[in-house]
Design a protein around this motif. Structure first.
Motif, PDB file in Angstrom:
ATOM      1  N   THR A   1       7.595   2.352  10.586  1.00  0.00           N
ATOM      2  CA  THR A   1       8.479   3.401  10.067  1.00  0.00           C
ATOM      3  C   THR A   1       7.867   4.793  10.203  1.00  0.00           C
ATOM      4  OG1 THR A   1       7.551   3.138   7.839  1.00  0.00           O
ATOM      5  CG2 THR A   1       9.508   1.843   8.374  1.00  0.00           C
ATOM      6  N   ASP A   2       6.556   4.882  10.235  1.00  0.00           N
ATOM      7  CA  ASP A   2       5.884   6.181  10.231  1.00  0.00           C
ATOM      8  C   ASP A   2       6.118   6.929  11.547  1.00  0.00           C
ATOM      9  OD1 ASP A   2       3.611   7.833   8.732  1.00  0.00           O
ATOM     10  OD2 ASP A   2       3.133   7.815  10.870  1.00  0.00           O
TER      11      ASP A   2
ATOM     12  N   ASP B   1       4.209   9.171  13.168  1.00  0.00           N
ATOM     13  CA  ASP B   1       3.071   9.184  14.083  1.00  0.00           C
ATOM     14  C   ASP B   1       2.902   7.848  14.800  1.00  0.00           C
ATOM     15  OD1 ASP B   1       2.629  11.738  13.308  1.00  0.00           O
ATOM     16  OD2 ASP B   1       0.745  11.376  12.264  1.00  0.00           O
TER      17      ASP B   1
ATOM     18  N   SER C   1      -0.653   1.678   1.861  1.00  0.00           N
ATOM     19  CA  SER C   1       0.349   2.496   2.535  1.00  0.00           C
ATOM     20  C   SER C   1      -0.045   2.803   3.973  1.00  0.00           C
ATOM     21  CB  SER C   1       0.561   3.803   1.756  1.00  0.00           C
ATOM     22  OG  SER C   1       1.458   4.656   2.421  1.00  0.00           O
ATOM     23  N   VAL C   2      -1.255   3.278   4.167  1.00  0.00           N
ATOM     24  CA  VAL C   2      -1.711   3.656   5.512  1.00  0.00           C
ATOM     25  C   VAL C   2      -1.864   2.426   6.404  1.00  0.00           C
ATOM     26  CG1 VAL C   2      -3.691   4.585   6.769  1.00  0.00           C
ATOM     27  CG2 VAL C   2      -2.786   5.810   4.794  1.00  0.00           C
TER      28      VAL C   2
ATOM     29  N   ALA D   1       1.492   0.838   7.400  1.00  0.00           N
ATOM     30  CA  ALA D   1       2.265   1.699   8.294  1.00  0.00           C
ATOM     31  C   ALA D   1       1.797   1.606   9.738  1.00  0.00           C
ATOM     32  CB  ALA D   1       2.192   3.145   7.814  1.00  0.00           C
TER      33      ALA D   1
ATOM     34  N   LEU E   1      -1.078   3.195  10.703  1.00  0.00           N
ATOM     35  CA  LEU E   1      -1.964   4.329  10.917  1.00  0.00           C
ATOM     36  C   LEU E   1      -3.416   3.844  10.929  1.00  0.00           C
ATOM     37  CD1 LEU E   1      -0.110   6.711   8.455  1.00  0.00           C
ATOM     38  CD2 LEU E   1      -0.187   6.990  10.933  1.00  0.00           C
TER      39      LEU E   1
ATOM     40  N   ARG F   1      -4.624  12.023   4.361  1.00  0.00           N
ATOM     41  CA  ARG F   1      -5.119  10.834   5.064  1.00  0.00           C
ATOM     42  C   ARG F   1      -6.507  11.036   5.665  1.00  0.00           C
ATOM     43  NH1 ARG F   1      -2.876   9.809   9.543  1.00  0.00           N
ATOM     44  NH2 ARG F   1      -1.255  11.388   9.736  1.00  0.00           N
TER      45      ARG F   1
END
Length: 768
Positions: free
Chosen positions: A241-242, A244, A341-342, A345, A347, A577
């Motif tokens: 979804t992110d 980046d 979360s990170v 995602a 990331l 982040r």
């Protein structure tokens, strides 16, 4: 008359004893009161402060404590996890899960082999050896994918087949031989346990498993590790979804796979930076021959760096501070919403954090362990078991004296991990590679006092760094003329880059000002108001740091934390982040901090704060506030979920199913194109826009011929993204793109507007 009272000396001695006892009791109560006040004050402030992500979503101030009422709506939360009609599908994740775990097992096997060949594996406990082996194996596989990918992905396919086939074959043969030939399987399972745990390594110190008073704490932290680990697994295998991730973390491997090689992408500047973690996605795509399942497998591997990091935090903390502290440190790490979360995602910031911490652990355990007797490291044991002074645990000290540490091999291994850090992000060079080199060189000099050995060690460190991370910098040097492209333009230049782009890049990626007020504001943000900060990290880390204020290991942790914060504040654009690499170091201090509450007879306070924080984090994750929470929904639905990619991308994917396979979409202002099934021409906001290149200075007929020549079937214009880029303080976007251009081409009959979802200013045109 004879005096009957006590003698003067007796009075003096009793009086002194009374005063000292009174002073000690007052001091103990003062310490307990201060700790209670500090933890309660921080906890109240944490839950009472404004929560920016939800405040923006609801267009009103939202406080962190306002998520607790969701406990009354658990049925609604759980209903979000399933498909739109209540479907539950986990079987469609099996190919991605199997691919990811095969790649992780192969990395673990090769990593163990490499550590044993370097003769540094004996310095680690079993718990430390496992995660370090996984990370070492991922380091090597990532760089091998890059090197072979530069020559063509056909070579990568054969390499990966060999990479996974050897460990699987050896493991299968070993299992069969042990289970049948040697008959180690028995009804009590002892043989199987031996097979799983066999291997000599330094035993763990600080074993406090017999302390029954910590059993509830162990259950709480173990339960948190299991629950949050499962949630991370479910979330990390979902489509991204992110922005980046959809722009380059997965889009770059997708394009490399479509091209058939790792190469320079002139339209995506981010794809030309180090992409060490993203190579796992490319490797999975190559192994499976499929973009979408491979992308999920690679995204899952990136997410599972967090679990590997929790494993390493647990093992390292347990070795020095006891198992209760280790469990606390690992649980606090994995329950911090930033980590989930990170990682979920896709990331790479937690992957970077884990690699930086792993580099520190490797150097400390191999090069620094011979100085353990002077380090002041001791486990936090009950007072009846505590050692006097600053002596290290006896079993570790004995091992230190009996094992000749392979100094030069350790320098090479440290260089490999430093290279892996530099291969994930440019910031990894200063976050991890540079301090690792300094720390390793310092330990080596203290251990040997030999200039020749120091020079050889530094040389081996640099060689390891180059072998594990230098490929990205060599690739850029050859393909762009700038090894750190697009940075350093004034000195190193670079193809497809100019002074205007460099100035725009520097403006938006530089620190937003230096002042005492800005520093105080950013420190306050990191410790309290950061979007997905956890409620336990700061208070327990402070208590742990105070408790271990004379401990050299704790001091080293604080120095690493300070260094990362300094680099983040002085040299980056200070998005949250980017400070996450300091999180594992703080969590290691959190373990002793929690145990210290037990020493102060404040275990009740620790448990209360921990349970509240775990519950809050659980609601944050499961409610969808911090992660995409369609944990159980069918993948077929999620790939085209409007809530994930938007109605317009769903429309574009629907159009592609009715178009010839060789036509393309031209995207203007849209760079998050990973989920688009049709071939797409696009560019990031920093790169030259294909639309401008095709239309500048040309007539309507020439533009039509240009579009036909490039087989453009549709032109999609994302005016919302263009407006965001052009907003004050943002990245900027070329002024050439204007609505009037498209109106003129519609009038000339070159473009035909296509009906878009209601309420959007974006436009889609059919090319006639």
């Amino acid at each position: 008359m004879k005096k009957t009272g006590p003698k003067r000396g007796t009075l003096h001695r009793d009086y002194a004893t009374f005063r000292w006892g009174d002073h000690a009791a007052f001091r103990a109560w003062a310490i307990r009161g201060s700790v209670i006040l500090a933890i309660v004050a921080y906890t109240i402030a944490f839950y009472a402060c404004e929560w920016r992500p939800l405040s923006q979503a609801f267009q009103r101030p939202v406080r962190r404590f306002e998520i607790f009422p969701l406990l009354l709506l658990l049925d609604q939360i759980v209903s979000q996890w399933a498909g739109s009609h209540g479907e539950i599908a986990l079987g469609d994740r099996i190919p991605a899960l199997a691919t990811a775990f095969i790649m992780l097992f192969s990395a673990f096997w090769w990593g163990q082999w490499l550590l044993s060949q370097l003769k540094v594996d004996k310095q680690f406990t079993r718990g430390e050896k496992g995660p370090l082996a996984v990370l070492m194996g991922l380091t090597v596989s990532s760089h091998l994918i890059l090197i072979t990918g530069l020559a063509g992905l056909g070579w990568t396919r054969w390499l990966l087949r060999f990479w996974v086939a050897i460990p699987l074959a050896v493991a299968t043969w070993t299992l069969v031989r042990k289970l049948f030939a040697q008959k180690v399987w028995n009804s009590r399972g002892a043989g199987l346990k031996w097979f799983v745990l066999s291997g000599k390594s330094i035993p763990t110190c600080g074993k406090d498993s017999g302390d029954a008073s910590t059993l509830p704490d162990r259950l709480i932290f173990t339960g948190a590790l299991i629950v949050f680990g499962t949630l991370l697994l479910l979330a990390a295998v979902l489509p991204p979804t992110d922005f980046d991730v959809r722009e380059y973390h997965l889009q770059a491997p997708k394009e490399f796979f479509q091209i058939g090689a790792v190469t320079f992408l002139p339209h995506n500047v981010y794809a030309n930076m180090p992409l060490g973690a993203e190579m796992h996605s490319l490797g999975a795509m190559v192994l499976l021959g499929d973009i979408w399942t491979g992308a999920l497998a690679g995204k899952l591997i990136t997410g599972l760096y967090a679990l590997v990091g929790a494993w390493l935090v647990l093992a390292f903390s347990r070795r020095y501070f006891g198992s209760a502290a280790g469990l606390a440190a690992a649980a606090i790490f994995i329950t911090t919403p930033w980590v989930i979360s990170v990682s979920a995602a896709g990331l790479v910031d937690i992957a970077l954090a884990v690699m930086v911490f792993a580099g520190f652990v490797l150097i400390w355990e191999t090069l620094g362990l011979s100085k353990l007797r002077e380090s002041g490291v001791q486990p936090l044991l009950p007072r009846s078991q505590a050692k006097s002074g600053c002596e290290p645990p006896g079993d570790v000290a004995a091992q230190v004296s009996s094992i000749q540490i392979p100094q030069l091999s350790a320098m090479f291994a440290a260089g490999l991990l430093a290279g892996a850090i530099a291969a994930i992000k440019y910031t990894g060079l200063v976050y991890g590679a540079v301090p690792m080199g300094i720390l390793a060189g310092q330990f080596l000099w203290k251990n040997t006092r030999s200039a020749k050995t120091l020079i050889m060690g530094i040389a081996l460190f640099i060689i390891g760094l180059g072998l594990a991370g230098g490929g990205w910098y060599a690739k850029n040097a050859v393909l762009t003329g700038n090894p750190i492209y697009p940075l350093g333009y004034a000195l190193l230049d670079g193809v497809n880059w100019d002074a205007a782009k460099a100035a725009r890049w520097h403006r938006v990626h530089s620190p937003p000002g230096f002042s005492g007020l800005a520093l105080a504001r950013d420190v306050f943000r990191v410790i309290l108001t950061s979007d997905w900060q956890g409620a336990l990290v700061v208070p327990f880390a402070i208590v742990g740091a105070v408790r271990l204020r004379r401990n050299k290991l704790a001091l080293s942790m604080l120095l690493q934390t300070g260094w990362i914060f300094l680099i983040w504040w002085c040299f980056t654009h200070r998005i949250d982040r980017f400070w996450l690499p300091l999180l594992p170091f703080l969590c290691v201090l959190c373990g002793p901090g929690f145990v210290t509450l037990g020493e102060l007879r404040l275990r009740w306070l620790g448990r209360l704060v921990v349970l509240a924080a775990i519950l809050w984090s659980l609601l944050v994750v499961t409610s969808g506030a911090a992660v995409y929470n369609r944990f159980l929904a069918p993948l077929a639905e999620l790939w085209n979920d409007p809530g994930r990619i938007g109605q317009e991308h769903v429309l574009l994917n629907g159009l592609y199913s009715r178009l010839p396979r060789d036509v393309r979409l031209l995207a203007v202002g849209e760079a998050a194109v990973f989920d688009l099934r049709m071939p797409v021409l696009y560019a990031t906001c920093f790169d030259d826009q294909p639309w401008e290149r095709m239309t500048r200075g040309k007539s309507a007929e020439e533009i039509q011929r240009e579009l036909k020549m490039h087989k453009i079937a549709y032109v999609y214009v994302n005016w919302l993204e263009i407006a965001r880029y052009r907003s004050p303080g943002n990245y900027g976007f070329t002024d050439f793109v204007q609505p009037s251009q498209f109106r003129e081409l519609v009038t000339a009959g070159i473009l035909v507007p296509v009906l878009m979802p209601p309420g959007t200013p974006n436009q889609l045109f059919l090319v006639k």
